[in-house]
Design a protein around this motif. Structure first.
Motif, PDB file in Angstrom:
ATOM      1  N   ASP A  24      10.567 -20.080  14.225  1.00  0.00           N
ATOM      2  CA  ASP A  24       9.873 -19.418  15.117  1.00  0.00           C
ATOM      3  C   ASP A  24      10.913 -18.586  16.286  1.00  0.00           C
ATOM      4  O   ASP A  24      10.408 -17.430  16.357  1.00  0.00           O
ATOM      5  CB  ASP A  24       8.593 -19.714  15.882  1.00  0.00           C
ATOM      6  N   ALA A  25      11.709 -19.421  16.873  1.00  0.00           N
ATOM      7  CA  ALA A  25      12.645 -18.665  17.577  1.00  0.00           C
ATOM      8  C   ALA A  25      13.314 -17.514  16.625  1.00  0.00           C
ATOM      9  O   ALA A  25      14.012 -16.645  17.220  1.00  0.00           O
ATOM     10  CB  ALA A  25      13.670 -19.866  18.246  1.00  0.00           C
ATOM     11  N   GLY A  26      13.866 -17.757  15.484  1.00  0.00           N
ATOM     12  CA  GLY A  26      14.615 -16.776  14.875  1.00  0.00           C
ATOM     13  C   GLY A  26      13.792 -15.862  14.604  1.00  0.00           C
ATOM     14  O   GLY A  26      14.293 -14.473  14.333  1.00  0.00           O
ATOM     15  N   LEU A  27      12.145 -15.877  14.505  1.00  0.00           N
ATOM     16  CA  LEU A  27      11.389 -15.025  14.101  1.00  0.00           C
ATOM     17  C   LEU A  27      11.320 -13.839  15.360  1.00  0.00           C
ATOM     18  O   LEU A  27      11.547 -12.627  15.497  1.00  0.00           O
ATOM     19  CB  LEU A  27      10.043 -15.123  13.844  1.00  0.00           C
ATOM     20  N   LEU A  28      11.382 -14.408  16.540  1.00  0.00           N
ATOM     21  CA  LEU A  28      11.582 -13.569  17.938  1.00  0.00           C
ATOM     22  C   LEU A  28      12.741 -13.204  18.143  1.00  0.00           C
ATOM     23  O   LEU A  28      12.616 -11.949  18.349  1.00  0.00           O
ATOM     24  CB  LEU A  28      11.397 -14.761  18.946  1.00  0.00           C
ATOM     25  N   GLU A  29      13.724 -13.624  17.523  1.00  0.00           N
ATOM     26  CA  GLU A  29      15.457 -12.767  17.556  1.00  0.00           C
ATOM     27  C   GLU A  29      15.125 -11.620  16.698  1.00  0.00           C
ATOM     28  O   GLU A  29      15.809 -10.568  17.096  1.00  0.00           O
ATOM     29  CB  GLU A  29      16.293 -13.962  17.195  1.00  0.00           C
ATOM     30  N   ARG A  30      14.637 -12.031  15.571  1.00  0.00           N
ATOM     31  CA  ARG A  30      14.466 -10.634  14.672  1.00  0.00           C
ATOM     32  C   ARG A  30      13.459  -9.714  15.160  1.00  0.00           C
ATOM     33  O   ARG A  30      14.041  -8.397  14.863  1.00  0.00           O
ATOM     34  CB  ARG A  30      13.955 -11.094  13.066  1.00  0.00           C
ATOM     35  N   PHE A  31      12.722 -10.165  15.861  1.00  0.00           N
ATOM     36  CA  PHE A  31      11.572  -9.071  16.577  1.00  0.00           C
ATOM     37  C   PHE A  31      12.297  -8.282  17.493  1.00  0.00           C
ATOM     38  O   PHE A  31      12.085  -7.098  17.717  1.00  0.00           O
ATOM     39  CB  PHE A  31      10.453  -9.989  16.966  1.00  0.00           C
ATOM     40  N   TYR A  32      13.075  -8.871  18.227  1.00  0.00           N
ATOM     41  CA  TYR A  32      13.762  -8.339  19.409  1.00  0.00           C
ATOM     42  C   TYR A  32      14.835  -7.412  18.759  1.00  0.00           C
ATOM     43  O   TYR A  32      14.939  -6.243  19.372  1.00  0.00           O
ATOM     44  CB  TYR A  32      14.376  -9.272  20.380  1.00  0.00           C
ATOM     45  N   ASP A  33      15.573  -7.627  17.901  1.00  0.00           N
ATOM     46  CA  ASP A  33      16.560  -7.055  17.149  1.00  0.00           C
ATOM     47  C   ASP A  33      15.834  -5.782  16.655  1.00  0.00           C
ATOM     48  O   ASP A  33      16.406  -4.559  17.125  1.00  0.00           O
ATOM     49  CB  ASP A  33      17.041  -7.863  15.925  1.00  0.00           C
ATOM     50  N   ALA A  34      14.680  -5.836  16.218  1.00  0.00           N
ATOM     51  CA  ALA A  34      14.039  -4.468  15.528  1.00  0.00           C
ATOM     52  C   ALA A  34      13.322  -3.919  16.779  1.00  0.00           C
ATOM     53  O   ALA A  34      13.493  -2.538  16.400  1.00  0.00           O
ATOM     54  CB  ALA A  34      12.712  -5.152  14.746  1.00  0.00           C
ATOM     55  N   CYS A  35      13.132  -4.357  17.732  1.00  0.00           N
ATOM     56  CA  CYS A  35      12.812  -3.500  18.866  1.00  0.00           C
ATOM     57  C   CYS A  35      13.834  -2.888  19.401  1.00  0.00           C
ATOM     58  O   CYS A  35      13.480  -1.528  19.848  1.00  0.00           O
ATOM     59  CB  CYS A  35      12.123  -4.488  20.164  1.00  0.00           C
ATOM     60  N   ILE A  36      14.712  -3.158  19.504  1.00  0.00           N
ATOM     61  CA  ILE A  36      16.031  -2.481  20.161  1.00  0.00           C
ATOM     62  C   ILE A  36      16.524  -1.435  19.106  1.00  0.00           C
ATOM     63  O   ILE A  36      16.852  -0.335  19.489  1.00  0.00           O
ATOM     64  CB  ILE A  36      17.192  -3.541  20.221  1.00  0.00           C
ATOM     65  N   ARG A  37      16.169  -1.535  17.795  1.00  0.00           N
ATOM     66  CA  ARG A  37      16.481  -0.385  16.861  1.00  0.00           C
ATOM     67  C   ARG A  37      15.402   0.507  16.761  1.00  0.00           C
ATOM     68  O   ARG A  37      15.555   1.369  15.963  1.00  0.00           O
ATOM     69  CB  ARG A  37      16.828  -0.980  15.392  1.00  0.00           C
ATOM     70  N   ASN A  38      14.373   0.146  17.685  1.00  0.00           N
ATOM     71  CA  ASN A  38      13.318   1.042  17.672  1.00  0.00           C
ATOM     72  C   ASN A  38      12.619   1.010  16.384  1.00  0.00           C
ATOM     73  O   ASN A  38      11.814   2.096  16.248  1.00  0.00           O
ATOM     74  CB  ASN A  38      13.633   2.352  18.304  1.00  0.00           C
ATOM     75  N   GLU A  39      12.309  -0.038  15.733  1.00  0.00           N
ATOM     76  CA  GLU A  39      11.466  -0.132  14.289  1.00  0.00           C
ATOM     77  C   GLU A  39      10.018  -0.297  14.776  1.00  0.00           C
ATOM     78  O   GLU A  39       9.908  -1.358  15.542  1.00  0.00           O
ATOM     79  CB  GLU A  39      12.113  -1.357  13.608  1.00  0.00           C
ATOM     80  N   GLY A  40       9.087   0.345  14.765  1.00  0.00           N
ATOM     81  CA  GLY A  40       7.718   0.282  14.993  1.00  0.00           C
ATOM     82  C   GLY A  40       7.370   0.549  16.373  1.00  0.00           C
ATOM     83  O   GLY A  40       6.096   0.231  16.676  1.00  0.00           O
ATOM     84  N   GLY A  41       8.194   1.382  17.038  1.00  0.00           N
ATOM     85  CA  GLY A  41       7.642   1.637  18.358  1.00  0.00           C
ATOM     86  C   GLY A  41       6.260   2.529  18.398  1.00  0.00           C
ATOM     87  O   GLY A  41       6.534   3.446  17.333  1.00  0.00           O
ATOM     88  N   ASP A  42       5.502   2.312  18.941  1.00  0.00           N
ATOM     89  CA  ASP A  42       4.334   3.257  19.077  1.00  0.00           C
ATOM     90  C   ASP A  42       3.622   3.379  20.357  1.00  0.00           C
ATOM     91  O   ASP A  42       2.516   3.633  20.682  1.00  0.00           O
ATOM     92  CB  ASP A  42       3.285   2.522  18.486  1.00  0.00           C
ATOM     93  N   ALA A  43       4.608   3.710  21.580  1.00  0.00           N
ATOM     94  CA  ALA A  43       4.344   4.000  22.912  1.00  0.00           C
ATOM     95  C   ALA A  43       3.575   5.300  22.734  1.00  0.00           C
ATOM     96  O   ALA A  43       3.801   6.543  22.159  1.00  0.00           O
ATOM     97  CB  ALA A  43       5.615   3.968  23.637  1.00  0.00           C
ATOM     98  N   LEU A  44       2.584   5.540  23.438  1.00  0.00           N
ATOM     99  CA  LEU A  44       2.039   6.891  23.882  1.00  0.00           C
ATOM    100  C   LEU A  44       2.804   7.945  24.757  1.00  0.00           C
ATOM    101  O   LEU A  44       2.963   9.139  24.466  1.00  0.00           O
ATOM    102  CB  LEU A  44       0.685   6.666  24.748  1.00  0.00           C
ATOM    103  N   TRP A  45       3.714   7.279  25.547  1.00  0.00           N
ATOM    104  CA  TRP A  45       4.862   8.072  26.312  1.00  0.00           C
ATOM    105  C   TRP A  45       6.193   7.460  26.097  1.00  0.00           C
ATOM    106  O   TRP A  45       6.099   6.211  26.035  1.00  0.00           O
ATOM    107  CB  TRP A  45       4.324   8.264  27.691  1.00  0.00           C
ATOM    108  N   THR A  46       7.178   8.253  26.389  1.00  0.00           N
ATOM    109  CA  THR A  46       8.624   7.648  26.411  1.00  0.00           C
ATOM    110  C   THR A  46       8.929   8.147  27.924  1.00  0.00           C
ATOM    111  O   THR A  46       8.876   9.209  28.217  1.00  0.00           O
ATOM    112  CB  THR A  46       9.338   8.623  25.358  1.00  0.00           C
ATOM    113  N   PRO A  47       9.571   7.255  28.346  1.00  0.00           N
ATOM    114  CA  PRO A  47      10.052   7.397  29.718  1.00  0.00           C
ATOM    115  C   PRO A  47      11.180   8.268  29.977  1.00  0.00           C
ATOM    116  O   PRO A  47      11.928   8.414  29.054  1.00  0.00           O
ATOM    117  CB  PRO A  47      10.217   6.172  30.496  1.00  0.00           C
ATOM    118  N   SER A  48      11.235   8.891  30.947  1.00  0.00           N
ATOM    119  CA  SER A  48      12.502   9.846  31.078  1.00  0.00           C
ATOM    120  C   SER A  48      13.472   9.220  32.140  1.00  0.00           C
ATOM    121  O   SER A  48      13.242   8.329  32.971  1.00  0.00           O
ATOM    122  CB  SER A  48      11.972  11.090  32.136  1.00  0.00           C
ATOM    123  N   VAL A  49      14.595   9.251  31.438  1.00  0.00           N
ATOM    124  CA  VAL A  49      15.503   8.455  32.007  1.00  0.00           C
ATOM    125  C   VAL A  49      16.986   8.925  32.299  1.00  0.00           C
ATOM    126  O   VAL A  49      16.961  10.186  31.680  1.00  0.00           O
ATOM    127  CB  VAL A  49      16.001   7.059  31.065  1.00  0.00           C
TER     128      VAL A  49
END
Length: 383
Positions: free
Chosen positions: A358-383
């Motif tokens: 499961d730890a490997g699954l979490l690593e892959r999940f974080y990797d995908a999040c950083i690559r912005n796969e599947g992001g579904d936010a209503l707003w994107t922050p201004s940075v």
């Protein structure tokens, strides 16, 4: 902020440290994830009842103490300030519907990956708490870029069945270190000797003393069990706001010699060895870690229907509705006496609860999040 060759620091917002399931889950993941790639910072409320883990800090974790979420303006300001100063890529909030506040602070601080994690549901018995959950639930994912849950049941409760059906929620199992909990007859005998339980029928429960865990009902069924099983002993591990009330009820029922309050137990593995039956009469659950641990130890288990079906791993699990009469619960528990114990680790791992996988699954999940796969936010922050 991550420097060249440095691991990504993930801010985990977990609320109050109280020896409860959420921090156990995050701790398990942290100890088995590749810490050269991902390190965790824990954001905990100032009114936590247990101290930060020295073991996790030795592994590189950091703890930040913030005002409790009941002091909402100070809470959000403190989080936003920390998030901005640390320059996180990921904020992972595991406070169910309350995550909206932590993720709102992360959005305001310009954090690009904001994860809302559902660990629980709701049920009758906590009207004020459930009202807050109900009011906040539609907003829980507003600031989230990604959503995850410990079970399909927990995911559907917080994010809706449609989100689950569309594959918008990632299931991250409440994995355990199976090697720590496998059944061992020699260890069982030693644990029972140490606790003076050699000839006793040992019923066990591990959980916070709070309405969700339903200790009052557990005590009622144990009182009924004692009529048929004069050797029965009840082990209660944990602490919480209702502990004083349960202690008073134990005294009133004359069960002081039969019920043992163990407090916070850092290593629960030996307790499962000593038990003959594990009982979880919860009003509701996301997916309780203790249910998985008990089955890895080969324990016969009796669960309420408030425990999600994903927790049923061994054939020895029995389920009853809380509306069933107390005598039926007592009979189910008594029926666990003498049942053969087997090592349940292989079944637990096959069911997807091996933390090493499961730890490997979490690593892959974080990797995908950083690559912005599947992001579904209503707003994107201004940075």
């Amino acid at each position: 902020m991550k420097g060249a060759g440095q691991p990504v620091r993930v801010a985990h917002v977990i609320g109050k440290l109280s020896a409860a399931g959420v921090e156990t889950v995050v701790s398990n993941y942290y100890q088995h994830i590749d810490r050269s790639r991902y390190q965790f910072d824990f954001y905990i409320d100032a009114d936590s009842v247990i101290p930060p883990s020295r073991r996790l800090m030795e592994l590189g974790a950091r703890y930040f103490v913030i005002p409790p979420y009941q002091q909402l303006p100070r809470y959000m300001a403190a989080l936003a300030g920390h998030f901005r100063a640390e320059g996180y890529q990921i904020v992972h909030a595991g406070m169910n519907s309350l995550s909206v506040f932590a993720l709102g602070a992360a959005w305001a601080a310009g954090v690009p990956v904001r994860i809302c994690h559902s660990h629980s549901t709701s049920a009758p018995g906590e009207p004020a708490r459930n009202l807050l959950k109900t009011l906040l639930r539609p907003w829980a994912g507003v600031f989230a870029t990604h959503r995850c849950a410990c079970s399909a049941h927990a995911g559907a409760w917080l994010f809706g069945r449609r989100a689950m059906a569309r594959g918008e929620v990632t299931i991250l199992p409440n994995g355990i270190d199976c090697g720590r909990f496998g059944y061992c007859p020699e260890l069982r005998a030693a644990c029972r000797r140490r606790l003076g339980l050699q000839d006793r029928f040992v019923v066990g429960h591990i959980g916070r003393f709070c309405p969700q865990k339903n200790h009052g009902f557990l005590l009622e069924l144990f009182g009924r069990l004692c009529r048929e099983e004069p050797s029965a002993v009840l082990l209660l591990a944990g602490t919480g706001p209702l502990e004083g009330e349960i202690r008073r009820r134990v005294r009133a029922a004359g069960l002081e010699e039969r019920v043992r309050f163990l407090g916070v137990v850092e290593d629960t593995a030996p307790l499962y060895q000593a038990m003959d039956c594990f009982v979880l009469p919860s009003r509701y659950e996301g997916l309780p870690v203790v249910a998985v641990e008990a089955q890895a130890a080969g324990l016969p288990c009796v669960f309420s229907e408030g425990v999600p079906w994903e927790a049923d791993i061994l054939p020895a699990v029995r389920r009853l509705p809380l509306a069933a009469p107390v005598w039926a619960w007592a009979r189910a528990v008594a029926g666990c006496r003498g049942l053969p114990r087997q090592d349940g680790r292989a079944r637990v791992a096959a069911a997807g609860f091996d933390i090493a996988q499961d730890a490997g699954l979490l690593e892959r999940f974080y990797d995908a999040c950083i690559r912005n796969e599947g992001g579904d936010a209503l707003w994107t922050p201004s940075v």
